[in-house]
Write a protein that holds these residues in place. Structure first.
Motif, PDB file in Angstrom:
ATOM      1  N   LYS A   1       3.175  35.225 -26.189  1.00 56.04           N
ATOM      2  CA  LYS A   1       3.378  35.617 -24.756  1.00 56.04           C
ATOM      3  C   LYS A   1       2.132  34.788 -23.968  1.00 56.04           C
ATOM      4  CE  LYS A   1       5.821  39.517 -25.276  1.00 56.04           C
ATOM      5  NZ  LYS A   1       5.617  41.221 -25.671  1.00 56.04           N
ATOM      6  N   LEU A   2       1.684  33.583 -24.261  1.00 52.56           N
ATOM      7  CA  LEU A   2       0.829  32.760 -23.659  1.00 52.56           C
ATOM      8  C   LEU A   2       1.342  31.687 -22.757  1.00 52.56           C
ATOM      9  CD1 LEU A   2      -2.148  32.579 -26.274  1.00 52.56           C
ATOM     10  CD2 LEU A   2      -1.782  34.483 -24.062  1.00 52.56           C
ATOM     11  N   GLY A   3       2.792  31.779 -22.371  1.00 50.20           N
ATOM     12  CA  GLY A   3       3.467  30.782 -21.324  1.00 50.20           C
ATOM     13  C   GLY A   3       3.161  29.457 -21.753  1.00 50.20           C
ATOM     14  N   SER A   4       2.980  28.596 -20.919  1.00 52.39           N
ATOM     15  CA  SER A   4       2.774  27.228 -20.884  1.00 52.39           C
ATOM     16  C   SER A   4       1.601  26.558 -21.501  1.00 52.39           C
ATOM     17  CB  SER A   4       3.281  26.380 -19.695  1.00 52.39           C
ATOM     18  OG  SER A   4       2.000  26.767 -18.571  1.00 52.39           O
ATOM     19  N   ALA A   5       0.803  27.675 -21.368  1.00 49.73           N
ATOM     20  CA  ALA A   5      -0.813  27.260 -22.041  1.00 49.73           C
ATOM     21  C   ALA A   5      -0.890  27.392 -23.449  1.00 49.73           C
ATOM     22  CB  ALA A   5      -1.829  28.645 -21.267  1.00 49.73           C
TER      23      ALA A   5
END
Lengths: 364, 364
Positions: free
Chosen positions: B163-167
């Protein structure tokens, strides 16, 4: 900054093609009117405190032996960006180059031979349609890290960046509002530090927790993503920005890139600069005030003096305070790296230096 | 690997000092017996599949004009590391240098003049007491990123790295079990990709979600942290490891660093190598199997041929399959970068290339 919708971006790109077609139909020589991005078309705007583009243009003609290939490349890239935006996919600027590199049928000529040819044209298109590369779904590598009392929504994932341990939130290549949203933030300010190791040290000391701030590093010279996210934190959340770098011309310049922007990307400065950013240090007065040991001094070399001279001539360093700082540094003849503060104690930066500087408004 | 407690580490460091004192009391010339780390003391161990140190040592004497300064530096660093471990604080190797750099009272001589002097001595101490730098609370910059169905506990923070998106999860400089704990992980394997941009592309395509795996990049030549975390994922969670790099000698070598370790840090290889790692590609047979367009070929240059020759001579590339691969590449005379797969379609790597390669066990 006005954000364009994907539809509006596509319209601007299509307009380029239609104009070329119209010119051809009328029997005219199609031309693209591209804002110049060289130093002579750059100025420092005192009103906004930003480095900006002047209004010189270059004409790029289709029927011109010297410009024809570049004209074709511009159209190819505009076309490929349109495709990318329509698909809602992102690509690195290197990958964009690969999707376009091919041999022209019937010829031995390649559309592009190296990425050095495609990167500047991407920048041409940014200024041509006045849309950032990031909104065109193109990114380059980023490297920054951010931590603090804040929740970010990144591509739909809700991320509490106060709970990312020693890693922190790795700033992604694109931080535009359609990808990265700021949800909650209780921080009082943003502290930007030049170096990774200093960030890690301060993060371990829980500096941002104790001082209720955001802690960002661009790991040296920041890439576009760190500059954009800092600007957004400042503009959208109204957070003051303090910058902490090495005491040398390179550190001062890094500060000025966050603040006024850079020469190379003047058109980007307007969308990434933070004219109110304060320079905390390390600065000449700190040497005495914090009794820095002589062993923290590093003799300046020829390159340092040369760079210092360049800095002294930049319009955005023409304030009284900065001229004084630069002159004193020249006289002092030594650099001090921000890492050197550990010589005063391992938590000295977190517990003494930074809180005192901010409390006393001891900045430029 | 046996993890030492901080107390045990301190004991080993103290032992060094006590031996020196004892030697001095006995009127003997104190000496440190440091394992050699040069190429001639390195070998490839076929049993373990790892690059290891042989057992040559160098004596470093106190009463020896050529060694005395280095002897002093070794003791200073050992002492400072003891202090660091006792405080339970971490420092970058640059900051360690700063805490030790000073002028010796009564002399004009500095303890250290540059970090080039302190870094190798840190490595000396690692081999001297057989403890990794990371367990001595010393770190260098890391740069890798990880994503996938897994929960990591980093310095007490529980982080769901799906759940850390694009990062993604930025791999921190130290990933030892006392800082980084693996909580839950449902992944079937780890895919390591050479490049940042390829990682970002695959992350955007949710490759790791659709294929239930972890996705790691070391952004080119990996630093120690990415190698250590990969080793831990493999050893502790029993996850198979697949590596995907450019098709060129540099990409092949990056793969071998993850797998067998590196020459420069042979003593680290035993603690970071993954001998079972598979090389997915990009490889010579892929060129035909995936009908790569000619426009993805980049002519090999002198440096590439030179590096290819070196690789062919390394003991860990002496398998039949690898010798065949290297010969074919030489004959082919072209490199293919992993980014080039976008020429076959923007999601080609995620939807076609990688799933097929893994399904067909098409690896070396």
């Amino acid at each position: 900054m006005i954000m364009l919708t994907d539809k509006e971006i596509v319209e601007r790109l299509v307009k380029i093609g239609i104009k070329v077609l119209d010119d051809l139909k009328k029997g005219e020589n199609p031309a693209l009117n591209i804002p110049l991005r060289s130093l002579r078309n750059v100025y420092y705007d005192e009103n906004t405190g930003l480095i900006k583009l002047k209004d010189s243009f270059q004409e790029r003609y289709y029927f011109n032996i010297g410009q024809s290939k570049k004209f074709m490349q511009t159209i190819l890239i505009a076309d490929r960006i349109k495709w990318l935006v329509e698909q809602n996919k992102t690509l690195s600027i290197r990958q964009l180059f690969y999707t376009l590199k091919h041999t022209i049928p019937g010829f031995k000529e390649n559309t592009f031979d190296s990425q050095d040819e495609s990167d500047p044209i991407i920048e041409d298109i940014e200024v041509l349609i006045n849309v950032l590369r990031e909104n065109l779904n193109l990114f380059a590598s980023s490297k920054g890290v951010l931590a603090g009392p804040m929740t970010i929504i990144d591509s739909g994932d809700e991320i509490d960046i106060s709970k990312l341990g020693s890693a922190g939130y790795g700033v992604p290549g694109i931080v535009e509002p359609d990808v990265i949203k700021f949800k909650d933030c209780s921080a009082d300010y943003v502290l930007v530090v030049e170096k990774d190791a200093v960030w890690a040290r301060l993060n371990e000391d829980k500096y941002w927790k104790k001082n209720n701030c955001l802690l960002l590093t661009g790991k040296g010279q920041p890439s576009r993503a760190e500059r954009r996210i800092l600007r957004r934190l400042h503009n959208e959340l109204k957070l003051p920005v303090y910058v902490f770098t090495d005491m040398d011309p390179w550190g001062y310049y890094i500060y000025s890139v966050y603040k006024q922007g850079s020469i190379n990307l003047a058109y980007f400065s307007e969308k990434s600069g933070v004219p109110n950013a304060k320079f905390l240090g390390f600065k000449m007065s700190d040497v005495k005030n914090f009794e820095m040991p002589q062993d923290s001094f590093i003799k300046m070399g020829d390159q340092d003096y040369k760079r210092l001279k360049e800095l002294s001539s930049y319009a955005w360093f023409q304030t009284k305070e900065w001229q004084k700082e630069l002159k004193e540094l020249k006289k002092f003849g030594n650099k001090i790296e921000q890492d050197a503060l550990v010589m005063k104690g391992i938590e000295f930066a977190a517990k003494e230096y930074l809180p005192k500087k901010i409390e006393n408004k001891d900045w430029i």
